[in-house]
Design a protein around this motif. Structure first.
Motif, PDB file in Angstrom:
ATOM      1  N   ARG A   1       0.840  -1.206   0.000  1.00 21.83           N
ATOM      2  CA  ARG A   1       0.000   0.000   0.000  1.00 21.83           C
ATOM      3  C   ARG A   1       0.876   1.256   0.000  1.00 21.83           C
ATOM      4  O   ARG A   1       0.618   2.224  -0.724  1.00 21.83           O
ATOM      5  N   ALA A   2       1.933   1.210   0.809  1.00 22.99           N
ATOM      6  CA  ALA A   2       2.827   2.370   0.904  1.00 22.99           C
ATOM      7  C   ALA A   2       3.490   2.660  -0.442  1.00 22.99           C
ATOM      8  O   ALA A   2       3.650   3.825  -0.822  1.00 22.99           O
ATOM      9  N   LEU A   3       3.857   1.626  -1.176  1.00 16.27           N
ATOM     10  CA  LEU A   3       4.491   1.841  -2.483  1.00 16.27           C
ATOM     11  C   LEU A   3       3.493   2.452  -3.469  1.00 16.27           C
ATOM     12  O   LEU A   3       3.834   3.378  -4.219  1.00 16.27           O
ATOM     13  N   GLN A   4       2.275   1.963  -3.456  1.00 14.79           N
ATOM     14  CA  GLN A   4       1.260   2.490  -4.380  1.00 14.79           C
ATOM     15  C   GLN A   4       0.950   3.955  -4.058  1.00 14.79           C
ATOM     16  O   GLN A   4       0.835   4.796  -4.956  1.00 14.79           O
ATOM     17  N   VAL A   5       0.854   4.251  -2.760  1.00 12.78           N
ATOM     18  CA  VAL A   5       0.605   5.639  -2.329  1.00 12.78           C
ATOM     19  C   VAL A   5       1.785   6.532  -2.712  1.00 12.78           C
ATOM     20  O   VAL A   5       1.624   7.644  -3.238  1.00 12.78           O
ATOM     21  N   LYS A   6       2.993   6.006  -2.492  1.00  7.73           N
ATOM     22  CA  LYS A   6       4.203   6.800  -2.759  1.00  7.73           C
ATOM     23  C   LYS A   6       4.300   7.202  -4.233  1.00  7.73           C
ATOM     24  O   LYS A   6       4.651   8.330  -4.566  1.00  7.73           O
ATOM     25  N   ALA A   7       3.984   6.261  -5.135  1.00  9.69           N
ATOM     26  CA  ALA A   7       4.079   6.539  -6.575  1.00  9.69           C
ATOM     27  C   ALA A   7       3.128   7.674  -6.967  1.00  9.69           C
ATOM     28  O   ALA A   7       3.486   8.542  -7.775  1.00  9.69           O
ATOM     29  N   LEU A   8       1.936   7.684  -6.391  1.00  8.84           N
ATOM     30  CA  LEU A   8       0.962   8.736  -6.711  1.00  8.84           C
ATOM     31  C   LEU A   8       1.342  10.062  -6.048  1.00  8.84           C
ATOM     32  O   LEU A   8       1.260  11.131  -6.667  1.00  8.84           O
ATOM     33  N   ALA A   9       1.779   9.973  -4.793  1.00 10.82           N
ATOM     34  CA  ALA A   9       2.113  11.199  -4.049  1.00 10.82           C
ATOM     35  C   ALA A   9       3.309  11.914  -4.675  1.00 10.82           C
ATOM     36  O   ALA A   9       3.426  13.136  -4.567  1.00 10.82           O
ATOM     37  N   ALA A  10       4.180  11.167  -5.345  1.00 11.24           N
ATOM     38  CA  ALA A  10       5.379  11.754  -5.953  1.00 11.24           C
ATOM     39  C   ALA A  10       5.029  12.871  -6.936  1.00 11.24           C
ATOM     40  O   ALA A  10       5.835  13.756  -7.190  1.00 11.24           O
ATOM     41  N   TRP A  11       3.797  12.833  -7.495  1.00 15.14           N
ATOM     42  CA  TRP A  11       3.415  13.812  -8.517  1.00 15.14           C
ATOM     43  C   TRP A  11       2.687  15.016  -7.953  1.00 15.14           C
ATOM     44  O   TRP A  11       2.296  15.929  -8.698  1.00 15.14           O
ATOM     45  N   ARG A  12       2.504  15.058  -6.629  1.00  9.67           N
ATOM     46  CA  ARG A  12       1.713  16.144  -6.026  1.00  9.67           C
ATOM     47  C   ARG A  12       2.280  17.529  -6.329  1.00  9.67           C
ATOM     48  O   ARG A  12       1.540  18.477  -6.535  1.00  9.67           O
ATOM     49  N   ASP A  13       3.631  17.640  -6.348  1.00  7.38           N
ATOM     50  CA  ASP A  13       4.228  18.960  -6.575  1.00  7.38           C
ATOM     51  C   ASP A  13       4.487  19.247  -8.047  1.00  7.38           C
ATOM     52  O   ASP A  13       4.974  20.330  -8.388  1.00  7.38           O
ATOM     53  N   GLN A  14       4.211  18.278  -8.914  1.00  8.40           N
ATOM     54  CA  GLN A  14       4.550  18.471 -10.325  1.00  8.40           C
ATOM     55  C   GLN A  14       3.332  18.529 -11.248  1.00  8.40           C
ATOM     56  O   GLN A  14       3.244  19.385 -12.109  1.00  8.40           O
ATOM     57  N   ALA A  15       2.397  17.574 -11.040  1.00  9.64           N
ATOM     58  CA  ALA A  15       1.293  17.462 -12.001  1.00  9.64           C
ATOM     59  C   ALA A  15       0.055  18.200 -11.505  1.00  9.64           C
ATOM     60  O   ALA A  15      -0.228  18.237 -10.310  1.00  9.64           O
ATOM     61  N   ASP A  16      -0.704  18.765 -12.457  1.00  8.16           N
ATOM     62  CA  ASP A  16      -1.971  19.411 -12.104  1.00  8.16           C
ATOM     63  C   ASP A  16      -3.057  18.363 -11.897  1.00  8.16           C
ATOM     64  O   ASP A  16      -4.029  18.586 -11.180  1.00  8.16           O
ATOM     65  N   ALA A  17      -2.903  17.243 -12.592  1.00  8.05           N
ATOM     66  CA  ALA A  17      -3.911  16.175 -12.521  1.00  8.05           C
ATOM     67  C   ALA A  17      -3.248  14.844 -12.849  1.00  8.05           C
ATOM     68  O   ALA A  17      -2.172  14.807 -13.458  1.00  8.05           O
ATOM     69  N   VAL A  18      -3.899  13.768 -12.432  1.00 11.27           N
ATOM     70  CA  VAL A  18      -3.387  12.419 -12.676  1.00 11.27           C
ATOM     71  C   VAL A  18      -4.500  11.595 -13.317  1.00 11.27           C
ATOM     72  O   VAL A  18      -5.678  11.737 -12.952  1.00 11.27           O
TER      73      VAL A  18
END
Ligand SMILES: C[S@@+](CC[C@H](N)C(=O)[O-])C[C@H]1O[C@@H](n2cnc3c(N)ncnc32)[C@H](O)[C@@H]1O
Length: 248
Positions: free
Chosen positions: A124-141
């Motif tokens: 779960r932590a790995l899946q969350v980490k991959a998504l959270a990595a884009w919080r400061d870069q992407a406007d949307a996922v």
């Protein structure tokens, strides 16, 4: 709260196992969903396709919509294949992507369920980490993911994880698949973690994203032997994620 720095590596598929994904079977659905769900993005911004494999989605999206795209994948064979299609592609890790600064949308097409760790909470932590990595870069996922709904709670995805991650159960599964092809899984011995629709929504929230638009896929046929895992529905759903305000 999920630990975003699990001190374990992802249990990775071998190059031979990844080769099973060198196909474009799901691309037309993914492009149709992306087109229906996603905003235009920043002018000139890049759509980063994380775990984008051989670049079939990136190629098709550029051709259909004129988007600038970039594949980020850990498999060198996939990156080479993507480049041969004229797709910008880099070898990179979804768990620590290196940004060029021009990415405005990140796509996760059928990759999250492969981010598997040593146990359920590390997965779960790995899946969350991959998504959270884009919080400061992407406007949307954009996420396109397998949905496994169960007859009892959400057990099916968990049962499949426990079988595919366990060496003994995977050995038995491989033998069983010789006589019952429906049980074939190229993730035996490594692991795969499917979730229900609501479980994915909750996980997106933990990563600081919320689904603002959703497209449900068509239910796929479920082979009889798989019913033993209490699977009620298998689908591929797509989600537009936008940042949750106030989450650091
Ligand atoms: C099931 S394939 C999906 C390929 C394509 N996105 C699609 O929808 O058909 C999963 C892809 O994720 C890639 N992958 C798995 N873990 C990764 C990681 N940590 N970083 C980057 N790519 C990863 C694999 O190499 C593979 O290309």
């Amino acid at each position: 709260m999920t630990d975003l720095n699990p001190d374990v590596a992802q249990r990775r598929l071998s190059a031979d196992q990844v080769e099973a994904f060198y196909h474009d079977e799901f691309v037309s659905d993914q492009v149709a969903d992306f087109t229906a769900l996603m905003p235009a993005g920043r002018p000139g911004g890049v759509v980063a396709d994380v775990g984008g494999g051989c670049g079939f989605f990136a190629r098709a999206l550029s051709d259909a919509e004129g988007h600038r795209t970039r594949v980020i994948d850990m498999d060198p064979g996939s990156v080479k294949a993507a480049r041969s299609l004229g797709v910008d592609a880099v070898i990179g890790d979804a768990l620590g992507p290196e940004f060029k600064g021009d990415e405005c949308i990140a796509c996760f097409n059928l990759i999250l369920h492969h981010l598997v760790g040593a146990d359920e909470s590390k997965t779960r932590a790995l899946q969350v980490k991959a998504l959270a990595a884009w919080r400061d870069q992407a406007d949307a996922v954009f996420v396109n993911e397998y949905i496994y709904e169960s007859f009892v709670g959400t057990v099916s995805g968990r049962i499949i994880y426990e079988i595919t991650v366990n060496p003994v159960l995977s050995f038995i599964g491989r033998q069983a698949a010789r006589v019952v092809p429906a049980l074939k899984a190229n993730t035996f011995g490594v692991g795969v973690r499917f979730r229900s629709h609501d479980e994915w929504l909750k996980l997106f929230g933990e990563a600081g994203w919320r689904a603002t638009a959703v497209r449900l896929g068509k239910p796929e046929p479920i082979a009889k032997p798989l019913r033993g895992m209490l699977i009620k529905v298998i689908r591929r759903d797509s989600f537009r994620l936008e940042p949750v305000a106030g989450v650091p």
